[in-house]
Design an enzyme around this catalytic site. Structure first.
Site, PDB file in Angstrom:
ATOM      1  N   TRP A 354      44.885  41.502  62.713  1.00  0.00           N
ATOM      2  CA  TRP A 354      43.989  40.750  62.111  1.00  0.00           C
ATOM      3  C   TRP A 354      43.597  39.436  62.709  1.00  0.00           C
ATOM      4  O   TRP A 354      42.495  38.642  62.469  1.00  0.00           O
ATOM      5  CB  TRP A 354      43.900  40.608  60.452  1.00  0.00           C
ATOM      6  N   ASP A 355      44.463  38.919  63.582  1.00  0.00           N
ATOM      7  CA  ASP A 355      44.431  37.496  64.296  1.00  0.00           C
ATOM      8  C   ASP A 355      43.047  37.377  65.119  1.00  0.00           C
ATOM      9  O   ASP A 355      42.339  36.419  64.716  1.00  0.00           O
ATOM     10  CB  ASP A 355      45.560  37.676  65.466  1.00  0.00           C
ATOM     11  N   GLU A 481      53.398  36.731  54.561  1.00  0.00           N
ATOM     12  CA  GLU A 481      54.518  37.921  54.585  1.00  0.00           C
ATOM     13  C   GLU A 481      55.875  37.585  53.923  1.00  0.00           C
ATOM     14  O   GLU A 481      56.667  38.258  54.282  1.00  0.00           O
ATOM     15  CB  GLU A 481      54.625  38.437  55.980  1.00  0.00           C
ATOM     16  N   LYS A 593      55.239  32.288  53.831  1.00  0.00           N
ATOM     17  CA  LYS A 593      55.221  32.057  55.376  1.00  0.00           C
ATOM     18  C   LYS A 593      54.161  31.439  55.978  1.00  0.00           C
ATOM     19  O   LYS A 593      54.225  30.547  57.117  1.00  0.00           O
ATOM     20  CB  LYS A 593      55.492  33.516  55.924  1.00  0.00           C
ATOM     21  N   GLN A 594      52.920  31.569  55.410  1.00  0.00           N
ATOM     22  CA  GLN A 594      51.446  31.025  55.873  1.00  0.00           C
ATOM     23  C   GLN A 594      50.633  30.997  54.872  1.00  0.00           C
ATOM     24  O   GLN A 594      50.873  31.633  53.778  1.00  0.00           O
ATOM     25  CB  GLN A 594      51.241  32.147  57.182  1.00  0.00           C
TER      26      GLN A 594
HETATM   27  C1  BGC Z   1      52.088  36.783  60.940  1.00  0.00           C
HETATM   28  C2  BGC Z   1      50.736  37.748  60.846  1.00  0.00           C
HETATM   29  C3  BGC Z   1      50.171  37.750  62.223  1.00  0.00           C
HETATM   30  C4  BGC Z   1      51.312  38.446  63.248  1.00  0.00           C
HETATM   31  C5  BGC Z   1      50.831  38.468  64.710  1.00  0.00           C
HETATM   32  C6  BGC Z   1      53.061  37.374  61.718  1.00  0.00           C
HETATM   33  O1  BGC Z   1      54.057  36.467  62.175  1.00  0.00           O
HETATM   34  O2  BGC Z   1      52.799  36.753  59.693  1.00  0.00           O
HETATM   35  O3  BGC Z   1      49.851  37.226  60.158  1.00  0.00           O
HETATM   36  O4  BGC Z   1      49.319  38.920  62.290  1.00  0.00           O
HETATM   37  O5  BGC Z   1      52.420  37.417  63.071  1.00  0.00           O
HETATM   38  O6  BGC Z   1      50.335  37.262  65.239  1.00  0.00           O
END
Ligand code: BGC
Length: 760
Positions: A354-355, A481, A593-594
């Site tokens: 999704w980035d 996550e 985490k984010q």
């Molecule tokens: C993040 C995801 C991201 C992925 C790839 C992961 O560490 O939690 O949101 O899509 O990295 O960048």
């Protein structure tokens, strides 16, 4: 302001990181910044060359494999290595290889020329026998001829009559990098290529390899030309590599031009023939001309994309660096996208997440809509896989996009933080809608966007259900996550609502604009008025969790019931938590985490009042580790939104130089693309406060104390706008296109051709 990113470090640790930082790419190929002359034996390196999307299919090993788990995944392959170009000095028997690790370094510098699209290494070296030489290595991965990787070396003798031997390698014996201790890097199965053909063709080395299971083929055709008149050439073939050996006496400035043409079988059936013919098309062009073409391309990129910061060179460098690497990594052929690490390394195995849609497309949509269209088209091209996956996951219709993929099938083996992130389908729909809002490109909406938006909206009807009059979505994972498999993740629900609402709107737009096409689409995907009514009902009654006492949107139904993570008792070296705690331990606590809810408040800001958005920001900020690089930029953007301009600036600093300063310690595995797009967002959507809404363009400009000003361009519905914010005020200039209305701090203004709106 500076267009150069420089380094003069050559310790082994820095060189490893610089392999990513100084990679060269053009969206099709990516070459890590490995050294022509190589490293000492046993030095850690990721010697890598990649083709976007070039992969093998690898079985996913499971201890317990349950229904619906993907059987295989794709893995980006490190292909043939043609980077090596050794230079030996001295008479036969006394030859010494030019190296950063022998002799004496009198000067060394590496430069990324952002305005020219090349990297350069400058070395002034003295051998242990006193031979002195200056060498200049330039690398260019062409934006005009996508298959071309060029190394142009200038040798300047500082001693008399230097005997030189050049050895140029093309090596088919390569493998991927593996690291058992980091889930973000592949752990095994690193040798996936066999050599199909290795030959000397006319004046060039040709190596063709084939992937074990996908059977995809890649090839390199490499040719070395030297300006010395006294040179003698020979070539040596082994089972796995070809060497071109050139001997001559260096008496004056001499140029070596190594051109490697790279292709793969998904583009060219007859690889050898195609590469030979591409080589011919540029063989008459001298280096200077190829360099000019490169500069031309890069300068047109900067014309619309450059962001200027007045008063901070350090940040200026970082922003340009980030934007440039996004350009180098973006697939432009409609068959590929932008991998999490771009084309700079193997982290996340070259997968698209999704980035691209949430972090990278905003920049391309508003500065380079043509390229944005290609990235969106890629998602359209894999829609059938998403439909199939929805069926496999027990839904009767709709499209469920894979969490991570290259070709379109799900590649995630850990479903709680993979397939369960259903939000990716809404994110993709969102990016199609944002593109439409930015461009008014009705044709694209008609041909590709509408189908994606409607098919993804259908998924929500399938996965959601009614309870107590609300439409609810259970058992999904949001962007954060560190929390998995939850009911009513605020982010997912609000994005699903947007998706559903827009499916209806898109359908109505088509009906109005092109009834014939609308009918075709209706028939093609069998959409009925009752299904549209169901979408409307689900959107209107979508459950968006709210906690009145805290005045925030809880991340999900049970999030606030959990204990808060013991941040005080967690040592600094236990971050990122994912490398030190079992997922279940992490899932039991309130720890993010984010950005999750905070990101939702950016994407769909009109769903909540400003005070809920602010209180939510305060709440989540305390429990977010930013262990993902996708986080700080969102806290920067939203910090600006809720009035914490200096905090926004601090987060921005973490974002802007994350790779340049290796802040996450893993830049060696590749650059953090989403974060790089986040830098642009933090300026444009954060400090500039830009939002793309249905009724126009919105700004809420602010200026961090540390800067005198900033400016950026955007393309909006066929117009080119220049936005400047400095101590004189906020200015929007219409550089081309028709006059337009826009909103600044909620007030409507009109900007007409060749004029500006200026707010002091
Ligand atoms: C993040 C995801 C991201 C992925 C790839 C992961 O560490 O939690 O949101 O899509 O990295 O960048």
């Amino acid at each position: 302001m500076s267009w150069k990113v420089k380094s003069n470090a050559f310790d082994l640790d820095t060189l490893l990181v610089e392999e990513s930082l100084f990679f060269n790419g053009n969206g099709y190929i990516g070459i890590r910044g490995n050294l022509e002359e190589g490293l000492p034996p046993h030095a850690k390196t990721v010697q890598g060359s990649y083709i976007n999307g070039f992969h093998d299919i690898v079985e996913i090993p499971y201890g317990e494999k349950l229904y619906g788990f993907p059987e295989n995944q794709q893995k980006l392959l490190n292909i043939i290595d043609a980077q090596r170009l050794e230079i030996w000095v001295g008479k036969n028997g006394e030859r010494e290889k030019v190296s950063l690790f022998s002799g004496e370094i009198l000067h060394y510098e590496r430069i990324l020329h952002l305005d020219q699209g090349i990297t350069e290494r400058v070395l002034h070296w003295r051998s242990s026998q006193g031979i002195e030489i200056k060498i200049n290595f330039v690398r260019l991965v062409s934006f005009k001829t996508r298959e071309l990787f060029q190394q142009y070396v200038t040798l300047t003798p500082l001693s008399e009559n230097i005997p030189i031997q050049i050895i140029s390698h093309v090596n088919g014996d390569v493998q991927n990098f593996a690291d058992q201790s980091d889930p973000r890097v592949a752990s095994g199965d690193s040798k996936r290529l066999k050599i199909n053909n290795l030959a000397w063709i006319k004046d060039s080395s040709y190596v063709e390899v084939e992937a074990h299971t996908s059977k995809l083929r890649a090839a390199m055709l490499s040719h070395v030309k030297i300006s010395a008149s006294n040179a003698s050439n020979e070539y040596k073939l082994s089972e796995t590599s070809i060497q071109t050996v050139i001997n001559f006496t260096l008496t004056q400035e001499t140029f070596i031009d190594k051109r490697t043409f790279i292709g793969d079988s998904s583009r060219y059936e007859d690889l050898q023939k195609s590469l030979v013919s591409i080589k011919e098309t540029v063989s008459h062009l001298p280096y200077e001309q190829l360099l000019n073409l490169q500069k031309e391309y890069v300068s047109s990129f900067w014309k619309n994309t450059d962001v200027l910061i007045d008063g901070d060179e350090y940040i200026q460098e970082a922003i340009r660096f980030n934007l440039y690497h996004l350009l180098q990594s973006a697939g432009q052929d409609g068959k590929t996208s932008i991998a999490a690490k771009g084309l700079s390394g193997e982290g996340y195995e070259g997968h698209y997440f999704w980035d691209t849609e949430i972090y990278l497309l905003p920049m391309f949509t508003l500065t380079n809509p043509k390229l944005a269209r290609k990235l969106l088209y890629y998602r359209y091209s894999i829609l059938d896989y998403a439909r199939k996956r929805a069926l496999e996951m027990g839904h009767s219709k709709g499209a469920l996009y894979p969490w991570r993929t290259i070709t379109g099938t799900e590649c995630s083996s850990y479903y709680p933080a993979g397939t369960a992130q259903y939000h990716i389908s809404a994110d993709i729909a969102y990016s199609f809608i944002q593109y439409y809002l930015a461009t008014d490109d009705i044709d694209f909406l008609k041909e590709f966007g509408a189908e994606v938006v409607i098919e993804t909206a259908r998924l929500w009807l399938e996965v959601g259900h009614y309870q107590g009059g609300y439409f609810k979505i259970d058992t999904v994972t949001g962007p954060d996550e560190y929390t998995a498999i939850v009911n009513n993740n605020y982010y997912t629900n609000v994005m699903a609502k947007y998706n559903l609402n827009w499916a209806i709107k898109v359908y109505q737009i088509l009906q109005k604009e092109d009834p014939k096409y609308w009918q075709q689409l209706t028939d093609k995907i069998s959409i009925s008025t009752s299904e549209l009514a169901a979408m409307e009902k689900a959107a209107t009654t979508m459950y968006l969790p709210i906690n009145q006492d805290l005045n925030i949107n809880p991340q999900d139904d049970t999030f606030l019931q959990k204990e808060i993570w013991d941040f005080e008792g967690t040592p600094d070296d236990a971050y990122p938590l994912l490398l030190h705690y079992h997922p279940l331990t992490i899932y039991r606590y309130q720890v993010c985490k984010q950005a999750d809810t905070v990101l939702a408040h950016f994407l769909v800001e009109d769903e909540q009042s400003e005070d809920i958005i602010k209180d939510s920001y305060d709440y989540y900020e305390k429990i977010t580790t930013h262990d993902s690089s996708l986080s700080s930029c969102v806290f920067s953007m939203m910090g600006a939104k809720v009035g914490y301009i200096e905090k926004a600036y601090d987060y921005f600093l973490e974002t802007a130089r994350l790779d340049l300063d290796n802040l996450h310690g893993n830049t060696k595995d590749g650059l953090h693309m989403a974060n790089m797009g986040g830098t642009w967002l933090a300026i444009v959507a954060g400090f500039g406060g830009l939002r793309l809404k249905e009724n126009g363009l919105y700004f809420r400009p602010q200026l961090p104390k540390a800067w005198n000003g900033y400016s950026f361009h955007i393309q909006y519905k066929g117009r080119l706008l220049l936005i400047t914010n400095n101590h004189d005020g906020f200015k929007v200039e219409l550089l081309s296109g028709e006059s337009i209305n826009l909103y600044i701090w909620g007030k409507e203004y009109t900007v007409t051709n060749n004029s500006a709106v200026l707010l002091a």
